[in-house]
Design a protein around this motif. Structure first.
Motif, mmCIF file in Angstrom:
data_model
loop_
_atom_site.group_PDB
_atom_site.id
_atom_site.type_symbol
_atom_site.label_atom_id
_atom_site.label_comp_id
_atom_site.label_asym_id
_atom_site.label_seq_id
_atom_site.Cartn_x
_atom_site.Cartn_y
_atom_site.Cartn_z
ATOM 1 N N SER A 62 67.398 29.742 6.523
ATOM 2 C CA SER A 62 66.844 29.148 7.735
ATOM 3 C C SER A 62 65.740 29.992 8.378
ATOM 4 C CB SER A 62 67.955 28.905 8.759
ATOM 5 O OG SER A 62 68.600 30.119 9.084
ATOM 6 N N VAL A 63 65.647 31.267 8.000
ATOM 7 C CA VAL A 63 64.641 32.136 8.628
ATOM 8 C C VAL A 63 63.620 32.669 7.639
ATOM 9 C CG1 VAL A 63 66.359 32.826 10.345
ATOM 10 C CG2 VAL A 63 65.908 34.315 8.388
ATOM 11 N N LYS A 64 63.780 32.371 6.359
ATOM 12 C CA LYS A 64 62.837 32.861 5.351
ATOM 13 C C LYS A 64 61.424 32.407 5.665
ATOM 14 C CE LYS A 64 65.896 33.365 1.351
ATOM 15 N NZ LYS A 64 66.298 32.817 0.037
ATOM 16 N N GLY A 65 60.504 33.353 5.564
ATOM 17 C CA GLY A 65 59.108 33.035 5.836
ATOM 18 C C GLY A 65 58.730 33.135 7.303
ATOM 19 N N ARG A 66 59.723 33.250 8.176
ATOM 20 C CA ARG A 66 59.440 33.349 9.624
ATOM 21 C C ARG A 66 59.876 34.708 10.190
ATOM 22 N NH1 ARG A 66 62.068 30.194 13.132
ATOM 23 N NH2 ARG A 66 63.943 29.938 11.829
ATOM 24 N N PHE A 67 60.961 35.258 9.673
ATOM 25 C CA PHE A 67 61.501 36.525 10.174
ATOM 26 C C PHE A 67 61.266 37.623 9.148
ATOM 27 C CE2 PHE A 67 65.120 34.716 13.066
ATOM 28 C CZ PHE A 67 64.192 33.892 13.693
ATOM 29 N N THR A 68 61.055 38.845 9.646
ATOM 30 C CA THR A 68 60.898 40.004 8.777
ATOM 31 C C THR A 68 61.755 41.148 9.296
ATOM 32 O OG1 THR A 68 58.618 39.385 8.246
ATOM 33 C CG2 THR A 68 59.291 41.641 7.757
ATOM 34 N N ILE A 69 62.622 41.664 8.431
ATOM 35 C CA ILE A 69 63.476 42.788 8.798
ATOM 36 C C ILE A 69 62.853 44.067 8.251
ATOM 37 C CG2 ILE A 69 64.940 42.589 6.739
ATOM 38 C CD1 ILE A 69 67.328 43.398 8.504
ATOM 39 N N SER A 70 62.954 45.142 9.011
ATOM 40 C CA SER A 70 62.428 46.426 8.566
ATOM 41 C C SER A 70 63.243 47.538 9.226
ATOM 42 C CB SER A 70 60.944 46.572 8.916
ATOM 43 O OG SER A 70 60.753 46.508 10.321
ATOM 44 N N ARG A 71 63.065 48.751 8.742
ATOM 45 C CA ARG A 71 63.766 49.866 9.364
ATOM 46 C C ARG A 71 62.954 51.137 9.238
ATOM 47 N NH1 ARG A 71 69.230 50.780 5.875
ATOM 48 N NH2 ARG A 71 69.429 52.679 7.109
ATOM 49 N N ASP A 72 63.123 51.993 10.225
ATOM 50 C CA ASP A 72 62.520 53.321 10.232
ATOM 51 C C ASP A 72 63.680 54.294 10.082
ATOM 52 O OD1 ASP A 72 61.455 55.829 10.902
ATOM 53 O OD2 ASP A 72 59.992 54.951 12.261
ATOM 54 N N LYS A 73 63.866 54.807 8.865
ATOM 55 C CA LYS A 73 65.028 55.646 8.609
ATOM 56 C C LYS A 73 64.964 56.944 9.394
ATOM 57 C CE LYS A 73 66.806 55.695 4.473
ATOM 58 N NZ LYS A 73 66.952 55.855 3.002
ATOM 59 N N ALA A 74 63.774 57.456 9.615
ATOM 60 C CA ALA A 74 63.628 58.708 10.370
ATOM 61 C C ALA A 74 64.092 58.543 11.814
ATOM 62 C CB ALA A 74 62.191 59.179 10.335
ATOM 63 N N LYS A 75 63.930 57.335 12.349
ATOM 64 C CA LYS A 75 64.315 57.062 13.728
ATOM 65 C C LYS A 75 65.671 56.360 13.815
ATOM 66 C CE LYS A 75 59.585 56.605 15.483
ATOM 67 N NZ LYS A 75 58.612 55.715 16.168
ATOM 68 N N ASN A 76 66.280 56.086 12.651
ATOM 69 C CA ASN A 76 67.549 55.337 12.632
ATOM 70 C C ASN A 76 67.442 54.048 13.434
ATOM 71 O OD1 ASN A 76 69.133 57.126 11.021
ATOM 72 N ND2 ASN A 76 69.252 58.504 12.773
ATOM 73 N N THR A 77 66.341 53.367 13.232
ATOM 74 C CA THR A 77 66.069 52.141 13.985
ATOM 75 C C THR A 77 65.713 51.011 13.034
ATOM 76 O OG1 THR A 77 65.295 53.409 15.888
ATOM 77 C CG2 THR A 77 64.656 51.096 15.790
ATOM 78 N N MET A 78 66.222 49.842 13.347
ATOM 79 C CA MET A 78 65.958 48.636 12.559
ATOM 80 C C MET A 78 65.253 47.632 13.463
ATOM 81 S SD MET A 78 68.747 46.092 10.769
ATOM 82 C CE MET A 78 69.610 45.840 12.304
ATOM 83 N N TYR A 79 64.414 46.810 12.841
ATOM 84 C CA TYR A 79 63.640 45.829 13.592
ATOM 85 C C TYR A 79 63.806 44.443 12.978
ATOM 86 C CZ TYR A 79 61.398 50.195 14.936
ATOM 87 O OH TYR A 79 61.160 51.479 15.370
ATOM 88 N N LEU A 80 63.573 43.443 13.807
ATOM 89 C CA LEU A 80 63.507 42.069 13.324
ATOM 90 C C LEU A 80 62.324 41.402 14.005
ATOM 91 C CD1 LEU A 80 64.912 39.961 11.482
ATOM 92 C CD2 LEU A 80 66.021 39.091 13.567
ATOM 93 N N GLN A 81 61.265 41.167 13.239
ATOM 94 C CA GLN A 81 60.106 40.443 13.746
ATOM 95 C C GLN A 81 60.361 38.959 13.547
ATOM 96 O OE1 GLN A 81 57.228 41.577 15.310
ATOM 97 N NE2 GLN A 81 56.833 39.398 15.632
#
Length: 120
Positions: A62-81
């Motif tokens: 349902s979110v493919k092509g619209r949402f992008t998950i990423s992470r910054d391992k150095a900051k221990n932070t994950m994102y969802l665009q």
């Protein structure tokens, strides 16, 4: 123990964008996979996207092509665009992480969630 804190939710019009963040803190050796889940009112919690420690990703159809998950391992932070948001994306979005403790135990943690409301 790991603490997960989400941020970035809010009210947005259909077609708009939001970027969610999940910051992990506490005492742990490493974090393996991290993921975003969502739970709409009266519905079961569902997986939105997951990212491994190696960067491999998987998304709900349902979110493919619209949402992008990423992470910054150095900051221990994950994102969802989240782009091209739809009213059906309205839910509380929760962060999940599998962490390895300093004595080798594998445990699963959840954040408190951040609400996303998409108006039509």
């Amino acid at each position: 123990q790991v603490r997960l804190v989400e941020s970035g939710g809010g009210l947005v019009q259909a077609g708009g964008s939001l970027r969610l963040s999940c910051a992990a803190s506490g005492s742990f050796f490493s974090i393996n996979a991290m993921g975003w889940y969502r739970q709409a009112s009266g519905k079961q919690r569902e997986l939105v996207a997951v990212i491994t420690s190696g960067g491999s990703t998987n998304y709900a159809d349902s979110v493919k092509g619209r949402f992008t998950i990423s992470r910054d391992k150095a900051k221990n932070t994950m994102y969802l665009q989240m782009n091209s948001l739809k009213p059906e994306d309205t839910a509380v979005y929760l962060c999940n992480a599998e962490a390895i403790s300093r004595d080798g135990l594998r445990q699963n943690y959840w954040g408190q969630g951040t609400p996303v409301i998409v108006s039509s």
